[in-house]
Design a protein around this motif. Structure first.
Motif: not given
Lengths: 289, 291
Positions: A277, B93, B100-101, B103-105, B107-108, B111
């Motif tokens: 990251r 998504l 937004y948060r 979505v980020k979560l 995504d993370y 990953e």
């Protein structure tokens, strides 16, 4: 009717999205819950820095330093061999190769990526291991060296693919500018394009590290699986293989200790994730400039 | 006459160029050698009898039909569960999520999932699916483990192709008063078919090649059941080796290298097919989208 359906589907899609988070939570919680008891019982220092692993002995010893060091050395060795080969291949494919060659070699790389790890292990076990034994006059060729070579080949596709993506994204005008100033091909591509694609190439390397440290089956088939401190020509056991080898028959504290090893491996992977990251974020910043 | 600087540059250029040719050649040679070696060792063991019979300790026969059936079952069950889940997450998504948060979560989380090694999936799958959900060591538990493993793949490919859906299509449909689900069903999903299919093919490739995650979740039995519905349902609930696991067991535990190489030939063939399939889908939709 339509409205109800709309609500139901919205709920369904939200659920699907949340499943991903739930999976990560479940994995993390299970690993911590099942990994910590043994570490507490053995003692964290004794567990992490003990140099003997004798889980089936009368007086069992659970020191995983040999596994940790083997995993680190093995990964480092694979990177040492795999990165240069992958790097040069990527630069060639991205910058110089004619369209046809690019297509063919691209197919080769994606095929390399999709060969099952047991097939790598099988060929390693029956070709590479005897070869190493003969060349270096050893009693047994199953060694850290064999594992390093197999891993180096297995991480090639990740390194090549990620690097190509990064190199392709370098703005053409940089290269045109350099060539117009009279730079040779190599000066253009290695002094201009590569530095511009630096963070993407680094991301490929970090991804390769993750692949190498997490690989179990291929390594299990070529490394010998004896819990020695790492020696290039000695039989060794990685973090992954330590878990896989004993899991099927372990019980009690031994089994719990295996989960602790998995927890250590998980921590390594999370650290690599964070590094990835960081590298990517750094790349985005330089691109914005 | 060339100056010394020029000569130096020429030599350097030559060196770097040969390094590139050498490394690219090496990459290709490795693949050619791997395939060649496996073919030479494995083809002679392949026969119709080999792939249509089951192993028996009484006659000493070794056949891989049960392993083929297990592989197909694992593949089917995994894809059936994976498809709605992965596509659903991707649609959420890109079409629904406003936070937004969150979505980020998500995504993370995806990953992280894509970075976790398969041996860890195997362990947690054993703890969660086999023991906590009481599925025992079974093809079902193995398939569900593979679903979690492949979620990020299908989410990524679906999302990539969702991004390329034209905004005008969506807005036009909304403008005509269509509800969100109707837009998703009639516009968004058909337009991102290529991403969904690519994701399925890539996941199928990974499922066919996976072994570490299946070793502790699906086990390594070679039993063959009848092909009736109840037989198949029974097979899903019981333990079984896929081709990759069978290869490992034959090579490492039983020392039947000939058998292992013959299975490897089949696995390589499948890998080639998966890659060709992915290329074909990409080519087909690229042409279609251009027109």
């Amino acid at each position: 009717m339509g409205k109800v359906m709309d609500r139901v589907m919205r709920g369904f899609f939200l659920l699907c999205g949340l499943v991903t988070i739930a999976c990560v939570l479940v994995i993390t919680i299970y690993l911590i819950l099942s990994g910590l008891p043994a570490i507490a019982e053995i003692g964290p220092v004794k567990f992490l820095f003990g140099t003997t692993w004798a889980s089936t002995a009368q007086d069992p010893k659970y020191g995983i330093l040999p596994f940790i060091l083997t995993s680190i050395y093995g990964t480092f060795g694979a990177i040492l061999i795999g990165v240069p080969v992958g790097f040069f291949t990527a630069v060639y494919l991205s910058k110089l190769a004619p369209e046809g060659v690019k297509k063919v070699v691209g197919f080769v790389v994606s095929l390399l990526a999709s060969i099952p790890s047991v097939v790598y292990g099988l060929v390693g076990m029956l070709f590479l291991v005897p070869l190493i034994r003969k060349v270096f006059h050893l009693a047994d060729g199953a060694s850290l060296l064999a594992a390093i070579i197999v891993l180096a080949i297995m991480i090639l596709p990740s390194i090549i693919n990620v690097s190509i993506t990064a190199l392709d994204a370098v703005p053409k005008k940089y290269e045109m500018g350099a060539l117009a100033l009279g730079a040779t091909e190599y000066e253009t591509y290695f002094r201009v394009s590569v530095p511009a694609a630096k963070s993407g190439i680094m991301a490929g390397v970090v991804l390769g590290v993750g692949r190498a440290i997490g690989e179990a089956m291929a390594v299990m088939m070529v490394a010998g699986n004896v819990a020695n401190m790492p020696k290039l020509f000695g039989s060794v056991c990685f973090l992954t293989t330590a878990v896989a080898k004993e899991m099927s028959y372990a019980s009690g504290l031994q089994k719990q200790a295996l989960f602790s090893i998995a927890l250590v491996l998980f921590v390594f992977i999370m650290l690599i994730n964070l590094a990835l990251r960081k590298v990517m974020a750094g790349g985005e910043k330089t691109n914005e400039k | 006459m060339k100056s010394s600087v020029e000569r130096q540059r020429f030599v350097k250029q030559l060196l770097w160029r040969s390094a590139m040719y050498l490394c690219t050649g090496l990459t290709c040679l490795i693949l050619i050698f791997l395939i060649g070696y496996v073919l030479v060792q494995g083809v002679k063991g392949l026969s119709l009898h080999f792939i249509t019979s089951k192993p028996s300790y009484l006659t000493g026969n070794i056949g891989i039909l049960p392993d083929i059936v297990n592989t197909v079952l694992v593949l089917l069950v995994s894809i059936i569960v994976l498809l709605p889940l992965g596509v659903g997450a991707a649609v959420y998504l890109s079409e629904y999520a406003r936070n937004y948060r969150l979505v980020k979560l998500i995504d993370y989380a995806a990953e992280i999932l894509s970075g976790i090694p398969s041996i860890i999936y195997g362990l947690v799958g054993m703890l969660f699916f086999c023991q906590f959900l009481k599925l025992q060591t079974s093809l079902l538990a193995g398939s569900l483990t593979l679903v979690v493993m492949n979620l990020p793949t299908i989410m990524r490919t679906t999302r990539e192709s969702l991004l390329s859906v034209q905004k005008g299509l969506r807005e036009g449909a909304y403008g005509l008063g269509a509800s969100k689900w109707r837009v998703v069903r009639t516009i968004v999903l058909p337009e991102c078919m290529d991403g969904i299919i690519t994701g399925c093919i890539l996941s199928a490739g990974r499922i066919l090649g996976e072994s570490a995650a299946l070793l502790f979740t699906a086990g390594f039995a070679h039993t063959l059941r009848s092909f009736s519905l109840s037989g198949i349902l029974g097979a899903i609930r019981s333990s079984g080796a896929t081709l990759t696991v069978a290869l490992y067991v034959y090579a490492k535990e039983q020392g039947e290298f000939q058998v292992a190489f013959s299975i490897a030939v089949i696995l390589l063939l499948l890998a080639v097919l998966v890659n060709l399939g992915a290329e074909a889908v990409k080519g087909y939709y690229m042409k279609k989208k251009k027109v």
